[in-house]
Design an enzyme around this catalytic site. Structure first.
Site, PDB file in Angstrom:
ATOM      1  N   TYR A  64      18.337 -40.226  30.518  1.00 28.41           N
ATOM      2  CA  TYR A  64      19.247 -39.246  31.123  1.00 28.41           C
ATOM      3  C   TYR A  64      20.197 -39.977  32.043  1.00 28.41           C
ATOM      4  CZ  TYR A  64      18.554 -34.381  29.987  1.00 28.41           C
ATOM      5  OH  TYR A  64      18.580 -33.169  29.359  1.00 28.41           O
ATOM      6  N   GLU A  66      23.221 -38.219  33.762  1.00 29.55           N
ATOM      7  CA  GLU A  66      24.283 -37.328  34.247  1.00 29.55           C
ATOM      8  C   GLU A  66      25.013 -37.989  35.395  1.00 29.55           C
ATOM      9  OE1 GLU A  66      23.027 -33.343  35.033  1.00 29.55           O
ATOM     10  OE2 GLU A  66      22.051 -33.177  33.076  1.00 29.55           O
ATOM     11  N   ASP A 241      45.844 -33.911  21.771  1.00 31.50           N
ATOM     12  CA  ASP A 241      44.590 -34.134  21.045  1.00 31.50           C
ATOM     13  C   ASP A 241      44.929 -35.079  19.888  1.00 31.50           C
ATOM     14  OD1 ASP A 241      42.468 -34.017  19.292  1.00 31.50           O
ATOM     15  OD2 ASP A 241      42.198 -31.845  19.445  1.00 31.50           O
ATOM     16  N   THR A 270      38.490 -37.825  19.158  1.00 30.68           N
ATOM     17  CA  THR A 270      37.159 -38.160  18.675  1.00 30.68           C
ATOM     18  C   THR A 270      37.153 -39.669  18.472  1.00 30.68           C
ATOM     19  OG1 THR A 270      37.906 -37.762  16.429  1.00 30.68           O
ATOM     20  CG2 THR A 270      36.675 -35.987  17.487  1.00 30.68           C
ATOM     21  N   LYS A 273      36.939 -40.666  13.579  1.00 32.27           N
ATOM     22  CA  LYS A 273      37.865 -40.420  12.464  1.00 32.27           C
ATOM     23  C   LYS A 273      38.598 -41.726  12.144  1.00 32.27           C
ATOM     24  CE  LYS A 273      38.335 -35.437  13.262  1.00 32.27           C
ATOM     25  NZ  LYS A 273      37.912 -35.048  14.605  1.00 32.27           N
ATOM     26  N   ARG A 279      30.171 -40.949  15.847  1.00 32.16           N
ATOM     27  CA  ARG A 279      30.539 -39.543  16.026  1.00 32.16           C
ATOM     28  C   ARG A 279      30.533 -39.222  17.520  1.00 32.16           C
ATOM     29  NH1 ARG A 279      31.378 -35.775  12.735  1.00 32.16           N
ATOM     30  NH2 ARG A 279      31.156 -37.331  11.111  1.00 32.16           N
TER      31      ARG A 279
HETATM   32  N1  DSN Z   1      36.424 -31.035  11.925  1.00 33.98           N
HETATM   33  C1  DSN Z   1      37.583 -31.834  12.243  1.00 33.98           C
HETATM   34  C2  DSN Z   1      38.461 -32.027  11.069  1.00 33.98           C
HETATM   35  O1  DSN Z   1      37.955 -32.072   9.964  1.00 33.98           O
HETATM   36  O2  DSN Z   1      39.659 -32.155  11.225  1.00 33.98           O
HETATM   37  C3  DSN Z   1      38.337 -31.269  13.391  1.00 33.98           C
HETATM   38  O3  DSN Z   1      37.452 -30.741  14.322  1.00 33.98           O
END
Ligand code: DSN
Length: 478
Positions: A64, A66, A241, A270, A273, A279
């Site tokens: 943990y 935090e 974003d 994120t 990607k 992730r």
């Molecule tokens: N799930 C993501 C995507 O496929 O673009 C966005 O949250």
């Protein structure tokens, strides 16, 4: 890294898991086989490196932590501090950001942290101040009413879902559409492009607290300098974003007006990607928002995931290498080759092409819904996802589009010639699929017919296309 080491590491891990629950070990092995054999064109997926994957499978998961580096609510966080500080340092250096917060568990979490930070920073509220200095027990009934009113009446202007924005950019049924009074901007119906004059007009009328830039399904560059000017003209905080295109920013394919980091007050992403990490999520921000962003946990998030932060540090170190810039450029070259191949064969593409990692096919041109096209492609070994197109008549469930992206296949090493072959496979499946009918004879949005022999043939061709580019070549589980 010796291939032997990778095989040994993963084989040993599976042996240990198999001794407890063999079905989990089998599923992990089967997932590798499936990923190896399918033509993965989901624009938001990728393949993280073995080092990144291994950094997640260990005892950091047990801790943990935090709070933030050096200011934890739990004792014994010295090693978590090391990996969190490293991940943040790599992120700052990679993106040229003043501050990086690497705890969010996902992109949605990162966006919630950003909303929190902006609300906390921008909304003048004695009640909120009390809440922040953790005098929550001192809040009176009147304070609570004030808190709800002050935090609940703010406005957000973001890109609409069907134009390519994300659910969390103010889509009404999403938490962002409940937290904020929301309005959205779309794209020009004739060109499919963002019309910045219309965004400016909407901002002038609506006067949002937050202007959101960024997308999940828009195949073009966005001019963040112009969006920042619009935000400034109405006193809005400019948030971007960049979850989908963070890898293109990291690899310096998107620079100047198209790099959000120097223009936005706060940037979320994120890490899994186009950035090709584990992730998870991340927030970058200007110094004035740093304190509030760092309160993400526990104000918004549950306990951070130290094992994932360790993997973020590894992946971000990889993204700082020169070869990552080459990878990022190849993602775009491949997407453009795919778009060109589809267009040449007659596919209808939203905006006519792409200048990022994704292509949006309007499959109404093939007489199909997105759902029918997605399933027919899946039957043929091609993994994509259905997606709305601007002003979509079929809504967000059936949709009229297929979104395809190149980050994953580019990681495997496929190039532009193979993208043309991929375009041929996709076009063949979509031209040979026919929409089905319901029992009462009305057109179905889900049923379709595709000759199984053709689906098998395409599937074999897809496997042949992948064969020279094995996924995780260093990992042999046999
Ligand atoms: N799930 C993501 C995507 O496929 O673009 C966005 O949250």
């Amino acid at each position: 890294m010796s291939r032997n080491a990778e095989s040994t590491a993963f084989r040993s891990a599976l042996e240990v898991i198999r001794a407890v629950e063999p079905r989990v070990a089998d599923a992990i092995g089967a997932e590798l086989t499936d990923q190896r054999e399918s033509l993965k064109l989901i624009a938001s997926e990728n393949y993280a490196s073995p080092a990144t994957l291994l950094a997640m499978g260990n005892w950091f998961s047990d801790k943990y932590a935090e709070g933030t580096v050096g200011r934890r609510f739990y004792a014994g966080c010295q090693n978590v501090d090391t990996v969190e500080a490293l991940a943040a340092e790599h992120a700052r250096e990679l993106f040229g950001a003043a501050h990086a917060y690497v705890q969010p568990h996902s992109g949605i979490d990162a966006n919630l942290v950003a909303f929190w930070a902006v609300l906390a920073d921008r909304v003048e509220s004695p009640a909120l101040k009390k809440a922040q200095v953790r005098q929550v027990n001192d809040l009176t009934e009147a304070d609570w009413f004030a808190l709800r009113r002050e935090l609940g009446n703010q406005r957000m202007l973001g890109m609409s879902l069907d134009a390519g924005g994300h659910l969390t950019h103010g889509f009404r049924p999403n938490i962002s559409g409940k937290m904020f009074d929301q309005r959205s901007y779309g794209t020009d119906p004739a060109t499919g492009l963002i019309d910045y004059d219309r965004v400016a007009e909407a901002a002038r009328e609506f006067k949002p607290l937050i202007l959101v830039g960024g997308y999940s399904a828009y195949p073009r560059k966005v001019n963040f300098r112009i969006l920042r000017e619009i935000a400034d003209s109405v006193g809005a905080t400019f948030m971007v974003d960049m979850a989908h295109f963070a890898g293109l920013v990291a690899g310096k394919v998107f620079t100047g007006d198209f790099d959000p980091v120097p223009h936005a007050h706060i940037v979320t992403t994120t890490t899994h990607k186009s950035l090709r990490g584990p992730r998870g999520g991340m927030v970058l921000c200007q110094p004035e928002l740093a304190d509030q962003v760092d309160r993400g946990c526990p104000m918004v998030l549950g306990g951070p995931l130290p094992h994932v932060m360790a993997a973020k540090a590894v992946a971000l170190a990889e993204a700082r290498r020169p070869e990552f810039a080459d990878y990022a450029q190849r993602i775009v070259d491949n997407a453009q080759a795919l778009a060109e191949g589809l267009s040449r064969r007659g596919a209808k593409l939203v905006t006519g092409g792409t200048d990022n990692h994704l292509v949006l096919i309007d499959v109404s041109g093939y007489g199909l819904t997105g759902r029918q096209a997605e399933q027919a492609l899946l039957d043929s070994g091609i993994v994509t996802n259905r997606n709305s197109v601007p002003q979509d008549p079929n809504g967000a469930w059936y949709t009229s589009g297929i979104r395809i992206g190149t980050p994953a296949l580019t990681t495997r090493g496929l190039g532009t010639a193979e993208m043309d072959q991929t375009a041929e496979l996709i076009h063949t499946v979509l031209t040979q699929t026919t929409a089905g009918a319901n029992a009462d004879g009305t057109p179905s949005k889900a049923k379709y017919t595709l000759d199984p022999a053709l689906a098998d043939k395409i599937s074999r061709q897809a496997t042949d296309l992948l064969a020279p580019h094995p996924l995780y070549p260093g990992i042999d589980l046999s």
